[in-house]
Write a protein that holds these residues in place. Structure first.
Motif, PDB file in Angstrom:
ATOM      1  N   SER A  72       0.866  -1.173   0.000  1.00 12.81           N
ATOM      2  CA  SER A  72       0.000   0.000   0.000  1.00 12.81           C
ATOM      3  C   SER A  72       0.910   1.232   0.000  1.00 12.81           C
ATOM      4  O   SER A  72       1.773   1.364  -0.865  1.00 12.81           O
ATOM      5  N   SER A  73       0.771   2.086   0.986  1.00 14.31           N
ATOM      6  CA  SER A  73       1.583   3.309   0.996  1.00 14.31           C
ATOM      7  C   SER A  73       1.446   4.017   2.332  1.00 14.31           C
ATOM      8  O   SER A  73       0.449   3.815   3.045  1.00 14.31           O
ATOM      9  N   ASP A  74       2.421   4.857   2.645  1.00 18.98           N
ATOM     10  CA  ASP A  74       2.245   5.704   3.837  1.00 18.98           C
ATOM     11  C   ASP A  74       1.026   6.609   3.644  1.00 18.98           C
ATOM     12  O   ASP A  74       0.356   6.970   4.607  1.00 18.98           O
ATOM     13  N   GLY A  89      -1.700   5.686   2.678  1.00 18.03           N
ATOM     14  CA  GLY A  89      -2.895   4.935   3.067  1.00 18.03           C
ATOM     15  C   GLY A  89      -3.228   5.239   4.520  1.00 18.03           C
ATOM     16  O   GLY A  89      -4.241   4.778   5.039  1.00 18.03           O
ATOM     17  N   ARG A  90      -2.345   6.009   5.158  1.00 16.97           N
ATOM     18  CA  ARG A  90      -2.508   6.320   6.581  1.00 16.97           C
ATOM     19  C   ARG A  90      -2.403   7.809   6.892  1.00 16.97           C
ATOM     20  O   ARG A  90      -2.571   8.232   8.016  1.00 16.97           O
ATOM     21  N   LYS A 118      -5.126   4.384  -1.844  1.00 22.63           N
ATOM     22  CA  LYS A 118      -4.407   3.633  -0.803  1.00 22.63           C
ATOM     23  C   LYS A 118      -5.216   3.570   0.493  1.00 22.63           C
ATOM     24  O   LYS A 118      -5.122   2.587   1.224  1.00 22.63           O
ATOM     25  N   GLN A 120      -6.405   0.034   2.290  1.00 23.68           N
ATOM     26  CA  GLN A 120      -6.311  -0.270   3.728  1.00 23.68           C
ATOM     27  C   GLN A 120      -7.646  -0.798   4.247  1.00 23.68           C
ATOM     28  O   GLN A 120      -7.690  -1.767   4.998  1.00 23.68           O
ATOM     29  N   THR A 122      -0.336  -5.420   5.252  1.00 23.26           N
ATOM     30  CA  THR A 122       0.047  -4.389   4.274  1.00 23.26           C
ATOM     31  C   THR A 122       1.422  -3.837   4.632  1.00 23.26           C
ATOM     32  O   THR A 122       1.788  -3.734   5.797  1.00 23.26           O
ATOM     33  N   ASN A 134       3.437  -0.352   4.113  1.00 22.88           N
ATOM     34  CA  ASN A 134       3.124   1.045   3.801  1.00 22.88           C
ATOM     35  C   ASN A 134       4.396   1.874   3.717  1.00 22.88           C
ATOM     36  O   ASN A 134       4.813   2.486   4.704  1.00 22.88           O
ATOM     37  N   GLU A 192       0.901  -4.928   9.656  1.00 22.80           N
ATOM     38  CA  GLU A 192       1.266  -3.729   8.906  1.00 22.80           C
ATOM     39  C   GLU A 192       2.728  -3.359   9.186  1.00 22.80           C
ATOM     40  O   GLU A 192       3.160  -3.425  10.338  1.00 22.80           O
ATOM     41  N   MET A 238       5.134  -0.053   8.471  1.00 18.60           N
ATOM     42  CA  MET A 238       5.286   1.297   7.908  1.00 18.60           C
ATOM     43  C   MET A 238       6.762   1.610   7.882  1.00 18.60           C
ATOM     44  O   MET A 238       7.468   1.404   8.856  1.00 18.60           O
TER      45      MET A 238
END
Ligand code: NJP
Length: 239
Positions: free
Chosen positions: A138-140, A142-143, A156, A160, A179, A181, A226, A228
């Motif tokens: 996913s990706s940072d 996504g948060r 993204k 999530q 995921t 991220n 997850e 990150m």
């Protein structure tokens, strides 16, 4: 732990996906790699020359029939799939009023619909085996949100939400879902080139491959939900 396992890696033709495939192969994992252009076969040739067992499949992850055919081909070939890495993705970064509907639909088709279709296709197989791991890159974002990347960020966040719900649906079948991220990675992403000087401090593709390996080789009783990670140089608001 990954030796003699079988993994499908989407977007395995370059960037993070190619590194993930190479790292898994180094652990003894057999691979099916998927990409939408012919470059996927070049990537497979390189991996094979380095001793990997690789099946390359040209397919668009946003196209339901192509995904069905690709997964059938991989399952028929190996008779076993232990790991799916949903890595294929694309992005573009511009103000919202300059974003066309076509661009919005394309980024959702690949980043969200692609993850949905690939996950949906492997779940019956993993449920029957009562085991399997699905890792989605996913990706940072996504948060957290960023300016001038609203469409990409929205995809993204959607990923999530989707992955979180699916993880709960399939927990009882022994299927582990997580995921990764990342922040900025030095790849070909968003029409860039790998190795450009301004990306010197960015995450390297092997950082992502390492995270995938860690997640995929967790002991059976444990799920890594997850990971990150972001470049130390990147500004990153803590939640
Ligand atoms: O990008 P790139 P990354 N069907 O462009 C494939 C996330 N991420 O490695 O189809 C099937 O070098 C494409 O192959 P081809 C990002 O969102 C990145 O950085 O032949 N495959 C190629 O193999 C993505 O989820 C950054 O063009 C399709 C691959 O995808 C993941 O990391 C930051 C396809 C893309 O390789 C890997 O991206 C972040 C389709 N329809 C998250 N469309 C970053 N780079 O900074 C594309 O937070 N592919």
């Amino acid at each position: 732990m990954l030796n003699q396992k079988v993994a499908i890696v989407t977007g395995g033709s370059r960037g993070a996906g190619k590194a993930i495939a190479g790292r898994l192969a180094a652990e003894g994992t057999k691979l099916a790699i998927i990409g939408s252009s012919e470059q996927i076969h070049e990537s497979a040739k390189e991996l094979t020359e380095n001793g990997a067992e690789v099946l390359s499949i040209q397919a668009d992850v946003s196209n339901e029939q192509q995904v069905k055919n690709a997964f059938k081909q991989a399952i028929d070939h190996y008779g076993q799939i232990d790991l799916l890495v949903n890595n294929a993705g694309l992005g573009f970064f511009k103000p919202t009023e300059e974003t066309t509907l076509e661009e919005w639909q394309k980024v959702f088709a690949v980043n969200v619909q692609g993850v949905f279709l690939c996950t949906k296709e492997i779940l019956p197989f993993m449920k029957e085996k009562k085991s399997g791991t699905i890792i989605t890159i996913s990706s940072d974002v996504g948060r957290r949100t960023i300016a001038n990347g609203a469409a990409y960020t929205a995809t993204k966040y959607a990923v999530q939400g989707f992955i979180g719900s699916v993880a709960q649906e399939v927990q009882e079948y022994g299927i582990r879902i997580g995921t990764i991220n990342p922040g900025a990675i030095d790849t070909y992403f968003a029409d860039s080139k790998q190795g450009e000087t301004h990306k010197e401090d960015w995450l390297k593709v092997n950082d992502i491959a390492e995270a995938v390996c860690y997640m995929a080789s967790a002991p059976k009783h444990m799920v890594v939900d997850e990971i990150m990670l972001h470049p130390l140089s990147q500004e990153y608001p803590r939640i």
